[in-house]
Write an enzyme that holds these catalytic residues in place. Structure first.
Site, short mmCIF file in Angstrom:
data_model
loop_
_atom_site.label_atom_id
_atom_site.label_comp_id
_atom_site.label_asym_id
_atom_site.label_seq_id
_atom_site.Cartn_x
_atom_site.Cartn_y
_atom_site.Cartn_z
CG HIS A 104 -2.09 -0.96 1.07
ND1 HIS A 104 -2.53 -1.46 -0.13
CD2 HIS A 104 -2.91 -1.52 2.03
CE1 HIS A 104 -3.55 -2.26 0.07
NE2 HIS A 104 -3.80 -2.33 1.35
CG HIS A 178 -7.84 -0.13 2.54
ND1 HIS A 178 -8.30 -0.80 3.64
CD2 HIS A 178 -7.04 -1.00 1.88
CE1 HIS A 178 -7.80 -2.02 3.67
NE2 HIS A 178 -7.04 -2.17 2.59
CD GLU A 312 -8.32 -3.05 -0.80
OE1 GLU A 312 -7.13 -2.83 -1.13
OE2 GLU A 312 -8.64 -3.92 0.04
#
Length: 347
Positions: A104, A178, A312
């Site tokens: 991420h 997210h 996502e």
């Protein structure tokens, strides 16, 4: 339509909390810290407005935010195998923050940046434009990257996220949000009985470290077949190795078929709430909070596994190491543009 603005003290800095409110009473609240969506108030079938996302009780907890609640994720959403990749024969190394792999975007990633924010109001929509520049070499990524992310709420109870970016060097980029959705309202129950329909006939195989193997598998005959709808608990209770690799659930990239109007439909039968997701992205990671830490202090109480589902929408970082995956490469001066809309309704 209106926007409320409040000061939120985070990391000894005055950040801002923006609450977008439409004429129906639906609300979306977000911070300019990490672009974090802290709360979404949506109606059930009896027109009771309740929160349908996970968020911390104390804004200061977003400075750690191990679960990435509500945050913008970038430059790369997902995992980069062995924390390295090549672009046109040149190697780049990014920080290891998930075993030997990169997750991420690293730190400081988009989820911990303080974004410039500009709210706007129209006759039938309100929103906020978030702007951030990631300098060349930040976390190992090439190029000075300028990002604009726009959150928009309209009177159809549609919440849209538009992502735009340009870089002065060829780089790797795929950005997502997210948020963890829970349509029961105020976290009254987990998401195991949420019914999900995905317009996807293929998914990406993962190894035990949640790294794509390079194989793309058909969903038919497995609990990954959501084409006609199924409950999340089917995968949680499954002994299929792909569910076991994800700690009993889903944390997988689904490739959209794009034959239908909505890529994703989530339904909570008890509250009557529905969530329909439409995107121009080629696929989506569905994460069912299998590894969500317990006892984090959320607005409605302590966290626990299976309390939310992340949707996502993104390209695939597996494309950096394998052929046949949606690319995350962005050419110099090319415009990155993608849009995802979350439409809230009832049945």
């Amino acid at each position: 339509m209106q926007i409320k603005t409040e000061i939120a003290r985070i990391k000894d800095q005055d950040c801002k909390l923006y609450t977008l409110i439409n004429d129906n009473g639906m609300e979306v609240s977000c911070l300019n810290y990490g672009g974090i969506i802290t709360k979404i108030l949506a109606p059930d079938r009896n027109n009771n407005f309740e929160n349908v996302v996970l968020g911390f009780k104390d804004y200061e907890d977003y400075t750690s935010n191990p679960a990435f609640f509500g945050a913008l994720i970038g430059r790369i959403a997902g995992r980069i195998q062995e924390s390295s990749f090549e672009i046109d024969g040149k190697s780049y190394t990014v920080p290891e923050n998930d075993g030997p792999n990169h997750l991420h975007g690293g730190t400081p990633g988009f989820h911990k940046a303080i974004w410039e924010a500009e709210p706007f109001e129209g006759s039938d929509e309100v929103g906020v434009i978030l702007t951030h520049t990631s300098p060349d070499g930040e976390n190992g990524y090439p190029g000075n990257l300028k990002m604009n992310v726009t959150y928009t709420l309209n009177n159809n109870n549609e919440f849209s996220i538009t992502y735009e970016g340009t870089s002065d060097q060829k780089t790797a980029l795929t950005v997502t949000n997210h948020s963890y959705f829970n349509l029961s309202g105020n976290l009254k129950s987990d998401i195991l009985d949420h019914n999900v329909t995905l317009n996807a006939n293929k998914f990406v195989e993962l190894d035990s470290a949640l790294i794509p193997t390079g194989n793309i598998l058909p969903v038919e005959g497995t609990v990954f077949d959501f084409q006609s709808g199924r409950k999340i608990k089917d995968g949680v209770n499954s002994d299929y190795v792909q569910n076991l690799n994800a700690s009993n659930g889903y944390d997988h990239y689904f490739l959209f078929d794009n034959q239908q109007e909505n890529n994703v439909v989530v339904v909570d039968e008890h509250s009557g709430r529905t969530l329909k997701v439409k995107t121009d992205q080629p696929g989506m990671v569905m994460y069912t909070s299998n590894n969500l830490p317990e006892q984090l202090q959320l607005q409605e109480g302590p966290s626990k596994r299976y309390l939310g589902v992340c949707l996502e929408t993104q390209a695939s970082p597996a494309s950096l190491h394998h052929q046949g995956f949606p690319s995350v490469l962005l050419d110099k001066d090319e415009k990155y543009y993608t849009k995802t809309t979350f439409a809230f309704g009832v049945k």
